[in-house]
Design a protein around this motif. Structure first.
Motif, short mmCIF file in Angstrom:
data_model
loop_
_atom_site.label_atom_id
_atom_site.label_comp_id
_atom_site.label_asym_id
_atom_site.label_seq_id
_atom_site.Cartn_x
_atom_site.Cartn_y
_atom_site.Cartn_z
N ARG A 296 0.83 -1.20 0.00
CA ARG A 296 0.00 0.00 0.00
C ARG A 296 0.87 1.27 0.00
O ARG A 296 0.57 2.24 -0.67
N GLU A 297 1.95 1.21 0.77
CA GLU A 297 2.87 2.36 0.78
C GLU A 297 3.45 2.64 -0.60
O GLU A 297 3.61 3.79 -0.99
N ILE A 300 0.98 4.46 -2.39
CA ILE A 300 0.92 5.88 -1.99
C ILE A 300 2.03 6.67 -2.69
O ILE A 300 1.79 7.74 -3.25
N LEU A 301 3.23 6.10 -2.64
CA LEU A 301 4.37 6.78 -3.27
C LEU A 301 4.11 6.98 -4.75
O LEU A 301 4.39 8.04 -5.33
N SER A 302 3.54 5.95 -5.36
CA SER A 302 3.22 6.03 -6.77
C SER A 302 2.14 7.08 -7.01
O SER A 302 2.20 7.87 -7.95
N ALA A 303 1.12 7.10 -6.11
CA ALA A 303 0.02 8.05 -6.27
C ALA A 303 0.51 9.49 -6.18
O ALA A 303 0.00 10.36 -6.90
N LEU A 402 -2.82 0.39 -3.91
CA LEU A 402 -3.59 1.14 -2.92
C LEU A 402 -4.71 0.30 -2.30
O LEU A 402 -5.16 0.57 -1.20
N LEU B 56 -4.69 7.27 -11.94
CA LEU B 56 -4.26 6.05 -11.26
C LEU B 56 -4.68 4.83 -12.08
O LEU B 56 -4.13 3.75 -11.93
N ARG B 83 0.46 13.08 -12.06
CA ARG B 83 -0.01 13.08 -10.67
C ARG B 83 0.86 13.98 -9.81
O ARG B 83 0.38 14.71 -8.96
N PHE B 89 -3.74 13.90 -3.71
CA PHE B 89 -4.66 12.83 -3.28
C PHE B 89 -4.84 12.83 -1.76
O PHE B 89 -3.88 13.03 -1.00
N ILE B 97 3.38 7.90 4.79
CA ILE B 97 4.50 6.95 4.84
C ILE B 97 4.91 6.83 6.31
O ILE B 97 5.32 7.81 6.93
#
Lengths: 406, 230
Positions: A296-297, A300-303, A402, B56, B83, B89, B97
């Motif tokens: 998931r992290e 997030i980094l990708s998002a 995600l 996304l 993005r 977002f 993180i």
């Protein structure tokens, strides 16, 4: 980059126990490689030194027709006036010592027991024979004018139940093919800590050996020791010998050893691969687990716009940090293991290797080039192990990542 | 000015032999500065539409434009760049993180955009102050409450000064007080900075803040109405 380094460092700190054990796996792998390479170096180095000191020397000058396997005693197969030639060779500055030796086959018997032996006719005063002198366990060293004395290796003495002062029958082949028999007295018992040599060798003054074998003023070889191994080729080039003679180097004279070393290196490479493969599997497992736990992290980094390439770097930096930690720990463990190994060495006794003079006790001899090689190998394998998890992480679709459970 | 334009977008998921149509020919335009709520029951397609707009995910057919740029067929890196530069977002699960402090989380998009250390410091300090978390800058997510974490996420979304912020159920994991606080902050930032907010929700308290409500059902827009939000 600094941020990636910081993130990678903190990511490794999240599961300290897992990180520690992964680094430990790298460290143990490296330590084993270091120990193995040092032991092999020690063993090979020792065997080569033994072979040079006891048997081959750095250089031998002998008749072209001489057959070492038969210990030929025909005059035409021997070196005439060997003292003169040895004296000439000794004038070269790179030469430590040059001395004539006469080899013959014989048979020792004590009534109940008997054994085949190799007779070494040596100049007792030459420093080339120091290894025997220093290895004297009991009795005295032979002198040049001794006409009845011999030195015998410890295993052979034990086998024949011989002690200093005991008498023994020695049958010797002569230059004309006859066999002569004479009673000799054991003056001393020696060891070179090399079973194969000590079990089959007796020493006597070369003048006596020449007399009993009827070879007059001849020797099987001129045995030459140099100050440095690396001087071999320059000395060979400088030696001017008669056309009937040939000059052989320790490499020519220990071809079995060279072949054995090549074969041993192949086996060692195989063991290296096994150790590195085990290390790699631990690292892959650790980092794959890390990718799954942090899916998931990664999403997030990708998002927030981190490209796949940077995510790949993040995981590669983690494996680099693991590699650095593992290598540092590995050096400590490796040198610790080598030091421990060298406290008294490792007794292997008689390995039963015919034709190889391997010492009874082996020691680890770390060679910096090898240590650096295995360190680089371990480092690269650890980095490569991190590649698959890193690529997996970098290819995760953000929308899929995600959705992952935390 | 149009910040988002969606033209006849469909999204079909193929799971084994089963085909699921999450969006079926959706068209929508969102103007700059709007505070739009995408509402509808679970499975109506709100999150899918948000993912299309946020680069996304990619539509099975149709076109998506963000800030006038056609983002429909961008490759992975181009979508990541889009993005990073244009879209912020905010997720239901806070999405910080865990190994980074509040400050570092907000700083991350600025780092990715190549801002200088002094620019980053100024911007992060300003944003943490705006979400009333200046004193928690050094705290890591596990040292913050859910509401505080979501405020950090808002600050992070705003950090690169995007034209558009997409929020997926931003109050779903918050209690009433924190949910209200988060919505107040988003509304305030929308009014002060003019940044466009689009959020998917089915929380009636959130919908009350919206100036436009787009209702989806079974992958199609059922209703699109302008309202007087709080």
């Amino acid at each position: 980059m600094l941020q990636i380094l910081k993130m990678a460092f903190r990511d490794l700190g999240r599961n300290r126990r897992r990180t520690f054990f992964s680094a430990l796996a790298v460290a143990i792998g490296l330590a084993l490689l270091m120990l193995m390479s040092s032991v092999i170096n020690g063993e090979m180095g020792n065997a080569l030194r033994s072979a040079i000191l006891l048997q081959s020397g750095h250089i031998q000058v002998r008749a072209e027709t001489y057959d070492a396997n038969k210990s030929s005693l025909k005059w035409e197969d021997l070196v005439e006036n060997p003292d003169t030639l040895a004296g000439q060779i000794e004038t070269l500055p790179q030469v430590k010592t040059a001395t004539p030796r006469l080899f013959a086959s014989g048979f020792l018997s004590t009534g109940d027991e008997s054994a085949g032996v190799q007779i070494y006719g040596i100049d007792p005063d030459s420093s080339a024979n120091d290894p025997y002198r220093q290895g004297l366990l009991s009795g005295d060293f032979i002198t040049a004018d001794d006409r009845e004395g011999i030195l015998i290796g410890q295993p052979a003495a034990e086998k024949l139940h011989l002690n200093v002062g005991d008498q023994v029958d020695l049958s010797v082949n002569t230059s004309n093919g006859d066999v002569l028999e004479q009673v000799f007295t054991v003056r001393g018992i020696f060891t070179t800590n090399t079973y194969a040599f000590d079990n089959a060798t007796i020493l006597m003054p070369i003048s006596k050996a020449q007399a009993i074998t009827q070879t007059d003023n001849h020797a099987s070889t001129i045995f030459v020791l140099l100050n440095k191994d690396s001087d071999t080729d320059s000395v060979v080039a400088a030696l001017q010998v008669a056309p009937s003679l040939e000059v052989l180097t320790w490499r020519d004279l220990n071809s079995l050893f060279v072949e054995f070393e090549t074969m041993a290196n192949s086996y060692i490479a195989f063991f290296y691969l096994i150790i590195l493969a085990i290390t790699a599997s631990v690292i892959v497992n650790t980092l794959i687990m890390s990718v799954y736990e942090r899916t998931r992290e990664i999403g997030i980094l990708s998002a927030i716009g981190m490209r796949g390439g940077r995510i790949l770097w993040l995981f590669l930096v983690e494996s680099s940090l693991l590699a650095v930690g593992g290598v540092i720990l590995g050096w400590l463990l490796g040198y610790g293991a080598i030091s421990w190994f060298n406290v008294g060495g490792f007794y292997i006794g008689n390995m039963g290797l015919s034709g190889m003079l391997v010492s009874n006790t082996i020691y680890a001899e770390p060679v910096m080039n090898d240590i650096v090689s295995v360190t680089i190998m371990t480092f690269i394998v650890t980095l490569l192990s991190g590649l698959y998890p890193a690529v997996t992480a970098s290819r995760l679709e953000p929308v899929t990542a995600l959705r992952a459970e935390k | 000015m149009e910040v988002v334009k969606v033209e006849n977008v469909t999204r079909v998921y193929q799971i084994g032999k089963v085909e699921t149509r999450a969006l079926q020919g959706v068209s929508l335009t969102i103007e700059s500065g709007e505070f739009t709520a995408l509402v509808g029951p679970s499975g109506s397609g709100k999150t899918t539409l948000l993912q299309m707009i946020g680069c996304l995910d990619q539509p099975s057919s149709g076109q998506v434009y963000v800030s006038g740029k056609d983002v429909t067929r961008l490759n992975r890196n181009q979508r990541a760049d889009m993005r990073r530069g244009h879209i912020g977002f905010i997720f239901q699960f806070f999405a910080l993180i865990p190994t980074l402090s509040a400050y570092e989380n907000v700083e991350m998009p600025l780092l990715l955009n190549g801002h200088s250390p002094s620019e980053r410091h100024t911007r992060v300090t300003e944003l943490l102050k705006a979400v009333d978390l200046a004193d928690r800058a050094k705290n890591r997510p596990d040292q913050l409450s859910g509401g505080q974490q979501q405020r950090v996420a808002i600050a992070r979304a705003l950090a690169p000064k995007p034209a558009l912020i997409l929020a997926d159920e931003p109050t779903a994991n918050l209690d009433t007080t924190n949910g209200q606080q988060v919505m107040e902050i988003m509304k305030k930032l929308n009014q002060e900075t003019g940044v466009t907010f689009v959020f998917a929700t089915h929380d009636p308290r959130v919908i009350n803040y919206a100036t436009r409500v787009v209702t989806l059902k079974d992958g199609v827009i059922e209703n699109d109405s302008r309202v007087n939000g709080k």
